[in-house]
Motif scaffolding. Structure first.
Motif, PDB file in Angstrom:
ATOM      1  N   ARG A  96      69.750   6.954   2.794  1.00  0.00           N
ATOM      2  CA  ARG A  96      69.217   7.288   1.468  1.00  0.00           C
ATOM      3  C   ARG A  96      67.829   7.881   1.647  1.00  0.00           C
ATOM      4  O   ARG A  96      67.073   7.437   2.525  1.00  0.00           O
ATOM      5  CB  ARG A  96      69.137   6.032   0.609  1.00  0.00           C
ATOM      6  N   LEU A  97      67.470   8.871   0.845  1.00  0.00           N
ATOM      7  CA  LEU A  97      66.108   9.411   0.896  1.00  0.00           C
ATOM      8  C   LEU A  97      65.783  10.105  -0.423  1.00  0.00           C
ATOM      9  O   LEU A  97      66.694  10.568  -1.120  1.00  0.00           O
ATOM     10  CB  LEU A  97      65.916  10.364   2.091  1.00  0.00           C
ATOM     11  N   PRO A  98      64.488  10.143  -0.787  1.00  0.00           N
ATOM     12  CA  PRO A  98      64.087  10.880  -1.980  1.00  0.00           C
ATOM     13  C   PRO A  98      63.937  12.366  -1.648  1.00  0.00           C
ATOM     14  O   PRO A  98      63.761  12.724  -0.482  1.00  0.00           O
ATOM     15  CB  PRO A  98      62.728  10.273  -2.330  1.00  0.00           C
ATOM     16  N   SER A  99      63.974  13.221  -2.657  1.00  0.00           N
ATOM     17  CA  SER A  99      63.781  14.659  -2.449  1.00  0.00           C
ATOM     18  C   SER A  99      62.331  15.041  -2.699  1.00  0.00           C
ATOM     19  O   SER A  99      61.743  14.663  -3.713  1.00  0.00           O
ATOM     20  CB  SER A  99      64.675  15.454  -3.398  1.00  0.00           C
ATOM     21  N   GLY A 100      61.774  15.833  -1.790  1.00  0.00           N
ATOM     22  CA  GLY A 100      60.428  16.365  -1.986  1.00  0.00           C
ATOM     23  C   GLY A 100      60.426  17.637  -2.812  1.00  0.00           C
ATOM     24  O   GLY A 100      59.426  17.997  -3.423  1.00  0.00           O
ATOM     25  N   ALA A 101      61.550  18.347  -2.808  1.00  0.00           N
ATOM     26  CA  ALA A 101      61.671  19.583  -3.578  1.00  0.00           C
ATOM     27  C   ALA A 101      62.263  19.287  -4.946  1.00  0.00           C
ATOM     28  O   ALA A 101      62.952  18.285  -5.129  1.00  0.00           O
ATOM     29  CB  ALA A 101      62.569  20.577  -2.835  1.00  0.00           C
ATOM     30  N   GLY A 102      62.008  20.176  -5.896  1.00  0.00           N
ATOM     31  CA  GLY A 102      62.649  20.089  -7.197  1.00  0.00           C
ATOM     32  C   GLY A 102      64.073  20.619  -7.109  1.00  0.00           C
ATOM     33  O   GLY A 102      64.369  21.479  -6.263  1.00  0.00           O
ATOM     34  N   HIS A 103      64.951  20.127  -7.971  1.00  0.00           N
ATOM     35  CA  HIS A 103      66.352  20.567  -7.953  1.00  0.00           C
ATOM     36  C   HIS A 103      66.945  20.538  -9.361  1.00  0.00           C
ATOM     37  O   HIS A 103      66.559  19.710 -10.185  1.00  0.00           O
ATOM     38  CB  HIS A 103      67.193  19.656  -7.049  1.00  0.00           C
ATOM     39  N   LEU A 109      51.728  25.006 -15.650  1.00  0.00           N
ATOM     40  CA  LEU A 109      52.897  25.880 -15.516  1.00  0.00           C
ATOM     41  C   LEU A 109      54.188  25.073 -15.472  1.00  0.00           C
ATOM     42  O   LEU A 109      55.254  25.569 -15.834  1.00  0.00           O
ATOM     43  CB  LEU A 109      52.803  26.706 -14.229  1.00  0.00           C
ATOM     44  N   ALA A 110      54.118  23.861 -14.955  1.00  0.00           N
ATOM     45  CA  ALA A 110      55.298  22.994 -14.862  1.00  0.00           C
ATOM     46  C   ALA A 110      54.823  21.561 -14.735  1.00  0.00           C
ATOM     47  O   ALA A 110      53.822  21.291 -14.058  1.00  0.00           O
ATOM     48  CB  ALA A 110      56.150  23.369 -13.643  1.00  0.00           C
ATOM     49  N   ARG A 111      55.521  20.638 -15.408  1.00  0.00           N
ATOM     50  CA  ARG A 111      55.186  19.216 -15.276  1.00  0.00           C
ATOM     51  C   ARG A 111      56.441  18.396 -15.527  1.00  0.00           C
ATOM     52  O   ARG A 111      56.946  18.356 -16.642  1.00  0.00           O
ATOM     53  CB  ARG A 111      54.093  18.830 -16.291  1.00  0.00           C
ATOM     54  N   PHE A 112      56.947  17.787 -14.473  1.00  0.00           N
ATOM     55  CA  PHE A 112      58.133  16.948 -14.607  1.00  0.00           C
ATOM     56  C   PHE A 112      57.871  15.609 -13.936  1.00  0.00           C
ATOM     57  O   PHE A 112      57.324  15.563 -12.829  1.00  0.00           O
ATOM     58  CB  PHE A 112      59.356  17.613 -13.951  1.00  0.00           C
ATOM     59  N   GLY A 113      58.255  14.535 -14.607  1.00  0.00           N
ATOM     60  CA  GLY A 113      58.104  13.197 -14.039  1.00  0.00           C
ATOM     61  C   GLY A 113      59.122  12.953 -12.935  1.00  0.00           C
ATOM     62  O   GLY A 113      60.049  13.752 -12.730  1.00  0.00           O
ATOM     63  N   PRO A 114      58.973  11.837 -12.222  1.00  0.00           N
ATOM     64  CA  PRO A 114      59.943  11.509 -11.174  1.00  0.00           C
ATOM     65  C   PRO A 114      61.293  11.176 -11.802  1.00  0.00           C
ATOM     66  O   PRO A 114      61.361  10.714 -12.933  1.00  0.00           O
ATOM     67  CB  PRO A 114      59.336  10.278 -10.489  1.00  0.00           C
ATOM     68  N   VAL A 115      62.356  11.454 -11.072  1.00  0.00           N
ATOM     69  CA  VAL A 115      63.723  11.219 -11.568  1.00  0.00           C
ATOM     70  C   VAL A 115      64.469  10.343 -10.570  1.00  0.00           C
ATOM     71  O   VAL A 115      64.437  10.602  -9.361  1.00  0.00           O
ATOM     72  CB  VAL A 115      64.464  12.561 -11.736  1.00  0.00           C
ATOM     73  N   ASP A 116      65.136   9.304 -11.080  1.00  0.00           N
ATOM     74  CA  ASP A 116      66.038   8.497 -10.250  1.00  0.00           C
ATOM     75  C   ASP A 116      67.459   8.966 -10.487  1.00  0.00           C
ATOM     76  O   ASP A 116      67.882   9.091 -11.640  1.00  0.00           O
ATOM     77  CB  ASP A 116      65.948   7.014 -10.638  1.00  0.00           C
ATOM     78  N   PHE A 117      68.201   9.200  -9.425  1.00  0.00           N
ATOM     79  CA  PHE A 117      69.603   9.554  -9.600  1.00  0.00           C
ATOM     80  C   PHE A 117      70.436   8.318  -9.931  1.00  0.00           C
ATOM     81  O   PHE A 117      69.991   7.181  -9.743  1.00  0.00           O
ATOM     82  CB  PHE A 117      70.129  10.287  -8.366  1.00  0.00           C
ATOM     83  N   ASP A 118      71.633   8.557 -10.448  1.00  0.00           N
ATOM     84  CA  ASP A 118      72.524   7.489 -10.888  1.00  0.00           C
ATOM     85  C   ASP A 118      72.938   6.615  -9.690  1.00  0.00           C
ATOM     86  O   ASP A 118      73.475   7.135  -8.704  1.00  0.00           O
ATOM     87  CB  ASP A 118      73.761   8.127 -11.521  1.00  0.00           C
ATOM     88  N   ALA A 172      57.808  13.510  -8.755  1.00  0.00           N
ATOM     89  CA  ALA A 172      57.160  14.175  -9.885  1.00  0.00           C
ATOM     90  C   ALA A 172      56.440  15.428  -9.405  1.00  0.00           C
ATOM     91  O   ALA A 172      55.961  15.485  -8.268  1.00  0.00           O
ATOM     92  CB  ALA A 172      56.169  13.225 -10.549  1.00  0.00           C
ATOM     93  N   ILE A 173      56.370  16.434 -10.273  1.00  0.00           N
ATOM     94  CA  ILE A 173      55.781  17.721  -9.892  1.00  0.00           C
ATOM     95  C   ILE A 173      54.832  18.204 -10.985  1.00  0.00           C
ATOM     96  O   ILE A 173      55.118  18.070 -12.180  1.00  0.00           O
ATOM     97  CB  ILE A 173      56.894  18.756  -9.616  1.00  0.00           C
ATOM     98  N   SER A 174      53.705  18.759 -10.553  1.00  0.00           N
ATOM     99  CA  SER A 174      52.705  19.291 -11.481  1.00  0.00           C
ATOM    100  C   SER A 174      52.199  20.626 -10.946  1.00  0.00           C
ATOM    101  O   SER A 174      51.644  20.684  -9.849  1.00  0.00           O
ATOM    102  CB  SER A 174      51.541  18.294 -11.579  1.00  0.00           C
ATOM    103  N   TRP A 175      52.430  21.696 -11.713  1.00  0.00           N
ATOM    104  CA  TRP A 175      51.921  23.019 -11.335  1.00  0.00           C
ATOM    105  C   TRP A 175      50.846  23.436 -12.331  1.00  0.00           C
ATOM    106  O   TRP A 175      51.055  23.347 -13.552  1.00  0.00           O
ATOM    107  CB  TRP A 175      53.032  24.083 -11.386  1.00  0.00           C
ATOM    108  N   ASP A 182      55.072   8.750  -7.104  1.00  0.00           N
ATOM    109  CA  ASP A 182      54.444   7.777  -8.007  1.00  0.00           C
ATOM    110  C   ASP A 182      53.742   8.521  -9.143  1.00  0.00           C
ATOM    111  O   ASP A 182      52.716   9.181  -8.934  1.00  0.00           O
ATOM    112  CB  ASP A 182      53.448   6.932  -7.193  1.00  0.00           C
ATOM    113  N   GLU A 183      54.286   8.381 -10.347  1.00  0.00           N
ATOM    114  CA  GLU A 183      53.768   9.115 -11.509  1.00  0.00           C
ATOM    115  C   GLU A 183      52.286   8.780 -11.775  1.00  0.00           C
ATOM    116  O   GLU A 183      51.492   9.662 -12.074  1.00  0.00           O
ATOM    117  CB  GLU A 183      54.645   8.778 -12.730  1.00  0.00           C
ATOM    118  N   ALA A 184      51.918   7.504 -11.639  1.00  0.00           N
ATOM    119  CA  ALA A 184      50.534   7.101 -11.944  1.00  0.00           C
ATOM    120  C   ALA A 184      49.552   7.759 -10.971  1.00  0.00           C
ATOM    121  O   ALA A 184      48.470   8.192 -11.369  1.00  0.00           O
ATOM    122  CB  ALA A 184      50.402   5.576 -11.888  1.00  0.00           C
TER     123      ALA A 184
END
Ligand code: GLV
Ligand code: MN
Ligand code: MN
Length: 431
Positions: free
Chosen positions: A358-365, A329-338, A219-222, A298-300
């Protein structure tokens, strides 16, 4: 054995062609240290767009530009009426960009197409390559703006109205560089989406693993913070009587570092931009504009970080006697890929003889936006020393080739599949 066509599983990309295209794109908007500056919708971005869309046409792709400048090039499939499998990424950069962030996913897509063309190979579904507008968000927030509009998460009108760091708008700049197209919006959902990207972090290199099968994006919050104090003489104003915007900005930066350390776990926090006015040696600053980037898997916990930042800003305004305003400026929740795409990327890397984790991404994509409308996933390759958003960004040629081959074989497998939108993708699209 003249006309024997090799099976699709045996096809492999041409490393030097991929490396050459990356080098040629990097010559547009060159900066010291072999990097690139192609901030979204600048003249340099326009020149990069002409080069890459020209390559798409040279390879025989049918090229469509949507109203916010997202570009999709499609290679026809055997069976009419099927949605394409899409790959891609972005070719805009931060002002201190390297040659791999984003560009790799797009140019590896071209390499996949050229490999299929050379083999005169056909796929059941069409195969398409996209480059999305303003993935970086460094000039126009939010990041992933183009792919957000592509999937219907933001209207074209709202995107066009976004004001950038230089006071220009997305709409005016799209028109000025001539990339507001007439393609559909939202764009018809692809059957699946796969994005190859450099890791931009240290995990794969540190563990000596060739390929990452990306499980999701954090998740990202600007937040943009504007502090108003009072300009005054640096020599004559007693310390107790100051309303110093520069000091308040510094307090925010220190607070953000402490906040991330206090919350621990996956929490990260960055004050990446600070502008002071009048920015002079002997004048107490009357204005500071700064940005806060907070991220967590973790969104919470991210919500808790946002609450603590807000409370701190209220207390700081009181303490320093300054005005503080802030906006998201930006707010997106965490995303799980398929899960199916993640497993396919993992199995494909193994089949090609590569180590994979397997690993999660720290950057937005952009993949996190496409995940709203179709099964989506990503392939990561190692970044030397984990360096990115820096001209020193480097991924070795052998890793570029491995990643492009995993992309090729993952796409080929998906083009042959019956792909109904997964339950999770359908749920995400409607949320
Ligand atoms: C954008 O790509 C970001 O992760 O900052
Ligand atoms: Mn990127
Ligand atoms: Mn980036």
């Amino acid at each position: 054995v003249g006309n024997v066509v090799s099976p699709l599983e045996d096809l492999r990309v041409d490393r030097s062609r991929l490396v050459d295209r990356l080098a040629r794109l990097a010559t547009i908007g060159p900066i010291a240290g072999d990097g690139s500056c192609r901030l979204a919708l600048t003249d340099e971005d326009g020149a990069g767009r002409r080069l890459v869309s020209g390559w798409m046409r040279d390879l025989g792709l049918d090229v469509v530009v949507d109203p916010v400048g997202n570009v999709v090039g499609t290679r026809a499939g055997r069976q009419p009426g099927l949605a394409p499998v899409l790959c891609g990424s972005h070719i805009d950069t931060v002002a201190t960009g390297g040659r791999f962030d984003g560009n790799l996913g797009v140019l590896a897509g071209l390499e996949v197409v050229e490999t299929l063309n050379d083999a005169a190979a056909t796929t059941r579904r069409p195969l398409a390559i996209a480059f999305f507008t303003d993935e970086e968000g460094a000039r126009f927030a939010p990041d992933m703006l183009g792919s957000l509009v592509f999937v219907g998460g933001m209207t074209v009108a709202a995107a066009r109205a976004v004001v950038g760091i230089d006071g220009s708008t997305v709409g005016a700049e799209l028109d000025r560089i001539g990339w507001a197209g007439t393609g559909p919006n939202p764009f018809p959902a692809p059957a699946a989406y796969v994005e190859l990207h450099i890791e931009q972090g240290p995990v794969l290199e540190h563990e000596g693993v060739d390929v990452g099968a990306v499980t999701g994006v954090q998740a990202i919050s600007w937040t943009e913070v504007t502090i108003s104090g009072q300009s005054n003489h640096a020599g004559t104003t007693p310390m107790a009587l100051r309303h110093d915007a520069a000091v308040a900005a510094a307090e925010v930066a220190v607070f953000v570092r402490r906040l991330a350390l206090d919350l621990g776990g996956q929490q990260v926090g960055t004050v990446g931009a600070v502008t002071l006015r009048p920015n002079l040696v002997n004048v107490v600053a009357n204005t500071a504009a700064l940005t806060v980037d907070l991220r967590n898997t973790d969104e919470a916990v991210l919500e808790e970080a946002e609450r603590r930042l807000g409370a701190f800003l209220v207390a700081l305004a009181e303490q320093e006697g300054v005005g503080i305003k802030w906006r998201s400026l930006a707010r997106f929740g965490p995303v799980d890929f398929d899960p199916g795409v993640v497993a396919l990327v993992e199995a494909t890397a193994r089949r090609l003889g590569h180590s994979v984790r397997r690993l999660p991404s720290g950057a937005g994509h952009d993949a996190q936006m496409l995940a709203r409308v179709c099964p989506a996933g990503m392939v990561f390759v190692p970044s030397v020393a984990g360096i990115s958003h820096n001209p020193a960004e480097l991924t070795h040629d052998a890793d570029l080739e491995r990643g492009a081959n995993v992309l090729l074989q993952t796409l080929v497998a998906l083009t042959e599949r019956d792909l109904a939108p997964t339950a999770t993708a359908a749920a995400r699209a409607s949320s």
